[in-house]
Design a protein around this motif. Sequence first.
Motif, PDB file in Angstrom:
ATOM      1  N   THR A  49       0.844  -1.178   0.000  1.00  0.00           N
ATOM      2  CA  THR A  49       0.000   0.000   0.000  1.00  0.00           C
ATOM      3  C   THR A  49       0.883   1.233   0.000  1.00  0.00           C
ATOM      4  O   THR A  49       0.647   2.194  -0.714  1.00  0.00           O
ATOM      5  CB  THR A  49      -0.856   0.029   1.296  1.00  0.00           C
ATOM      6  OG1 THR A  49      -0.938  -1.276   1.801  1.00  0.00           O
ATOM      7  CG2 THR A  49      -2.177   0.663   1.058  1.00  0.00           C
ATOM      8  N   ASP A  50       1.910   1.206   0.832  1.00  0.00           N
ATOM      9  CA  ASP A  50       2.797   2.361   0.911  1.00  0.00           C
ATOM     10  C   ASP A  50       3.509   2.631  -0.398  1.00  0.00           C
ATOM     11  O   ASP A  50       3.696   3.777  -0.782  1.00  0.00           O
ATOM     12  CB  ASP A  50       3.851   2.146   2.006  1.00  0.00           C
ATOM     13  CG  ASP A  50       3.276   2.466   3.358  1.00  0.00           C
ATOM     14  OD1 ASP A  50       2.217   3.096   3.402  1.00  0.00           O
ATOM     15  OD2 ASP A  50       3.892   2.097   4.361  1.00  0.00           O
ATOM     16  N   LYS A  73       1.124   4.240  -2.575  1.00  0.00           N
ATOM     17  CA  LYS A  73       0.872   5.573  -2.042  1.00  0.00           C
ATOM     18  C   LYS A  73       2.043   6.492  -2.380  1.00  0.00           C
ATOM     19  O   LYS A  73       1.866   7.643  -2.750  1.00  0.00           O
ATOM     20  CB  LYS A  73       0.727   5.460  -0.508  1.00  0.00           C
ATOM     21  CG  LYS A  73      -0.478   6.221   0.016  1.00  0.00           C
ATOM     22  CD  LYS A  73      -0.416   6.323   1.500  1.00  0.00           C
ATOM     23  CE  LYS A  73      -1.249   5.263   2.194  1.00  0.00           C
ATOM     24  NZ  LYS A  73      -1.049   5.243   3.631  1.00  0.00           N
TER      25      LYS A  73
END
Length: 439
Positions: free
Chosen positions: A339-340, A343
């Motif tokens: 996810t990071d 992101k």
Amino acid sequence: MKDAIIKALREKISRQRWEHWFSDFSVKKIDGNHVVFEVGNIFVKDHLEKEFGKVISKVVREILGKNSTFEIVYAEVNTSHQNSFKDEGALIRKRPLLLTPLNNKYTFENMVVGDFNRFAYNVFLEASKKPGFYNPIFLYSDVGLGKTHLAQALANYVLETDPDMKVAYLTSEEFMNEMITAIKAGNTEEFREKYRKKADILIIDDIQFLIGKPGAQIELFHTFNAVHEAGKQIIICSDRPPQELKDFHSRMVSRFQMGIVVKIEKPSKDALIKIARKIMEVKGGEINDEILLYVVDIFDSPRLLQGAILKLIAYKNLFGELNMEIARSLLPSVSSKNTDNDKLLEIVSEMFDCNKEDILSKKRLKNISFARKIGMYYAHKYLGMSTREIGRLFNKTHSSVVQNIRQIEESLKQGNLAIKSYLKRLNKSIKGFAEGGTL
Ligand SMILES: Nc1ncnc2c1ncn2[C@@H]1O[C@H](COP(=O)(O)OP(=O)(O)OP(=O)(O)O)[C@@H](O)[C@H]1O
């Protein structure tokens, strides 16, 4: 004059680098305003030209005048018995010559052994005592499980016990880049000789990079055969078994399998705890057991574990304390990795007014390449990602990642406030360090 050149050069190079790279560097002769330097072998020659060419040229011009030039030659080591007496001096070396840089922390002692890697560890330990006994050794595992560490542990061990051994460690990407440079410069013979004739141990890391690169595969195939036929040790590291190296010619795959193929499995929880403790011992720092168990619960590979531990230790060193609450606030940025990563690409593209596809493309517009650099630096320093992982995320080569990170480091060293502020903003958005961060 010779002494003056060496003295001036010494003043411009740190002691550590001097001792590392210039131990057998000398001025062979000076012809008018052309200086010929001599070193012990072709690997050192290459490295000096690449890393120190500019400073050497500057010194030569300072001392002999504006139009002065230089070249570096390497001494041929004659191994025939008739000449051995004459060459004895050149053959005896007090200290190993590092043909390609190795990490001296990658040793057998610094490696935790468990069921997950015992077989591989023992094969490498034995091979380091009897190079060529298992030949080739093909080592594979998922990312970050210790392949490079193990391969370099063998290299470090061999060099410690026999400083005259010549060990070459390089990624297959570096091999290919060097090959291309040699072709462009018309130096293919020199390039071939370097790995085919001079290396006693040849370690090629990340072989999977050559998938889809038939030219480099063929060159490596010939290098492999020459080194193998000479009875010299070859080690290949890969993220997959030989048969899954799709598009590699079957004769090459079968060469990889003709020695021993070993795998490192995923370490167990207990092994990860031991690895975490070892990392703290090697890096010098401590976090308490409660936090350590929390970290081990989240991360299942030594590389990720190491990134998290280093981040926690850095925080503790900077702010003097570290408790469970802080650890929790620091780690999600690394734990929810995928996810990071997404992101990160999203946030940098937004910050620099471009889109994700631009960042992953080859476009060189100023805002896009700046976004890339900042993103890569952040991923390395704050998300604990290796330069190879960053290459995969940003769709760029390993060397361009390294170069971009270095440029940002350099700018930060020179006090570039704009970069600091971008990193701070990025950090806040991604929920990295506790409020305010460390920048
Ligand atoms: N068994 C272990 N004991 C101690 N440290 C380890 C162990 N395995 C890996 N490490 C550490 O974890 C980090 C990652 O290991 P390494 O780079 O060797 O993995 P790798 O398998 O080569 O990764 P990649 O697939 O990305 O090339 C290194 O800092 C290494 O020292």
